[in-house]
Design a protein around this motif. Sequence first.
Motif, short mmCIF file in Angstrom:
data_model
loop_
_atom_site.label_atom_id
_atom_site.label_comp_id
_atom_site.label_asym_id
_atom_site.label_seq_id
_atom_site.Cartn_x
_atom_site.Cartn_y
_atom_site.Cartn_z
N GLN A 329 -13.82 20.68 -8.34
CA GLN A 329 -13.08 19.41 -8.44
C GLN A 329 -13.89 18.25 -7.86
O GLN A 329 -13.71 17.10 -8.25
CB GLN A 329 -11.75 19.54 -7.68
N VAL A 330 -14.78 18.59 -6.96
CA VAL A 330 -15.60 17.55 -6.32
C VAL A 330 -17.06 18.02 -6.30
O VAL A 330 -17.34 19.15 -5.89
CB VAL A 330 -15.13 17.28 -4.87
N PHE A 354 -9.45 21.84 -1.89
CA PHE A 354 -10.26 21.48 -3.06
C PHE A 354 -11.40 22.46 -3.30
O PHE A 354 -11.92 23.06 -2.35
CB PHE A 354 -10.84 20.07 -2.90
N LYS A 355 -11.77 22.57 -4.57
CA LYS A 355 -12.93 23.39 -4.95
C LYS A 355 -14.13 22.44 -4.99
O LYS A 355 -14.11 21.44 -5.72
CB LYS A 355 -12.67 24.02 -6.33
N SER A 377 -17.19 18.42 -13.19
CA SER A 377 -16.34 17.95 -12.09
C SER A 377 -15.82 16.55 -12.40
O SER A 377 -16.57 15.71 -12.88
CB SER A 377 -17.15 17.86 -10.79
N PRO A 378 -14.57 16.26 -12.08
CA PRO A 378 -14.06 14.91 -12.34
C PRO A 378 -14.54 13.88 -11.31
O PRO A 378 -14.57 12.69 -11.58
CB PRO A 378 -12.54 15.08 -12.27
N TYR A 397 -15.19 8.33 -9.74
CA TYR A 397 -14.54 9.07 -10.83
C TYR A 397 -15.48 9.08 -12.02
O TYR A 397 -15.80 8.02 -12.57
CB TYR A 397 -13.20 8.43 -11.19
N ILE A 417 -6.53 13.88 -8.40
CA ILE A 417 -7.00 14.61 -9.60
C ILE A 417 -5.82 14.91 -10.50
O ILE A 417 -4.78 15.33 -10.04
CB ILE A 417 -7.71 15.92 -9.19
#
Length: 417
Positions: A329-330, A354-355, A377-378, A397, A417
């Motif tokens: 995610q990050v 978070f991942k 990843s966003p 982002y 997210i």
Amino acid sequence: MTKVIKSLRGFNDVLPQDTYIFNKTLKTLLEILDKYNVSEIKTPYLESTALFARGVGEATDIVEKEMFSFTTNDQESVSLRPEGTAGTMRACIEHGLSYNQEQRLYYFGPMFRYERPQKGRYRQFHQLGVEVLGIKNPALDAEVLIMINDFWKALGLSEYINLEINNIGTSEARAQFGKALYDYLVQYKEQLDADSQRRLESNPLRILDSKDAGTQEILQNAPVLEDFLDQESIEYFEQLKNILTVNGINFTINPKLVRGLDYYNDTVFEWTTTRLGAQATVCGGGRYDRLVEILGGHATPGFGFGLGYERLLLLIEEIHGKEVAPPAQVFIINDGNVQAYTLQVASLLRNAGFKVLNNLAGGKLKKQFAKADKSGSPIALIINEELAAKQAVNLKYLATGEQKEVILSELVEHIKI
Ligand code: HAM
């Protein structure tokens, strides 16, 4: 260059891009097993060869030609397990779990068969198996089939998989039928395919599922097993069919379904699909009320199945496409000598759930951004020495390009997210 050593034929690695769906699917199945109050049993991969010869049957393909067997240094013949039922029964007898008790057990793990490898058929493959001991009742057979049906529902496969059932009666009924079948087929011996000719003497019932068209034609006028069933088996089958119908489980009756292992009596079943080519059976099983006795325990009825896990995964991919692990995610970009700080940031985020992929390899900024984009990843956190000194990060982002500076103590609440 030194020659590279490769894996053995039919023995596969499960690579990182495939382990996600492997584990996710298993989790779904294990949750359903838990709802049915089924507990896990783990048995060894290696057992005495005699266990399978006695349990699965001397004249079965599995024991005749498919086992990985060897003699140990102390001259004992041992085999890698080709299936899980015999070992589970051995364990239950050995530990007093079968006599006068009920057990609902499952196992998951590799099985080994020396077969010719092809799509859906391997020498090492995984099975999820279930064995229920101590209950002889068509409602129990139905409950296990309803549970398997729940598997397909949860995996979105119901439309693509069909249940075939049969009742093969008692061993006495099968012996009489086998004799009648032999007397009929022996007249046409020369016209049978080679495998069936061999089976005629050792295990004539297996000729029923021969794929040879000529053999199948001869079988058209052969005696049928149904005519040899006793009243009890007929009634048992009737009840099972009724309970399945009341519970909305679709099935077809396949009078030729006998299964390849010797321990079955009465109910046998297979779930098959038309979407996998020749290796169409995803799950198979049935009732085995004599097996515990055959292995030296007190008579205890049993019912169970083995689900071919690789075939299930092939079917899932065929129907739903390939599913890989979701990206981090990050993604943390390390700009300069900031690793000690980015590790702190990463820990903070991971602790918040978070991942995170921390790009510790660093490198040129442009390359790191390209890597972040490619990762899927966003969000990217850009961290340089100046930001590290301020205990801050640049949060970006990646889809919109929107970017802001955030202090570490407020980072978690800023990540949307
Ligand atoms: P089985 O029909 O021999 O039954 O195997 C069960 C399932 O394992 C098959 O339907 C198939 O999906 C998968 N399978 C078998 N051989 C291979 C292979 N070489 N490669 C990939 N998948 C394979 C049994 O093993 C019984 N122990 C089932 C059982 C449990 N009956 C009662 N309790």
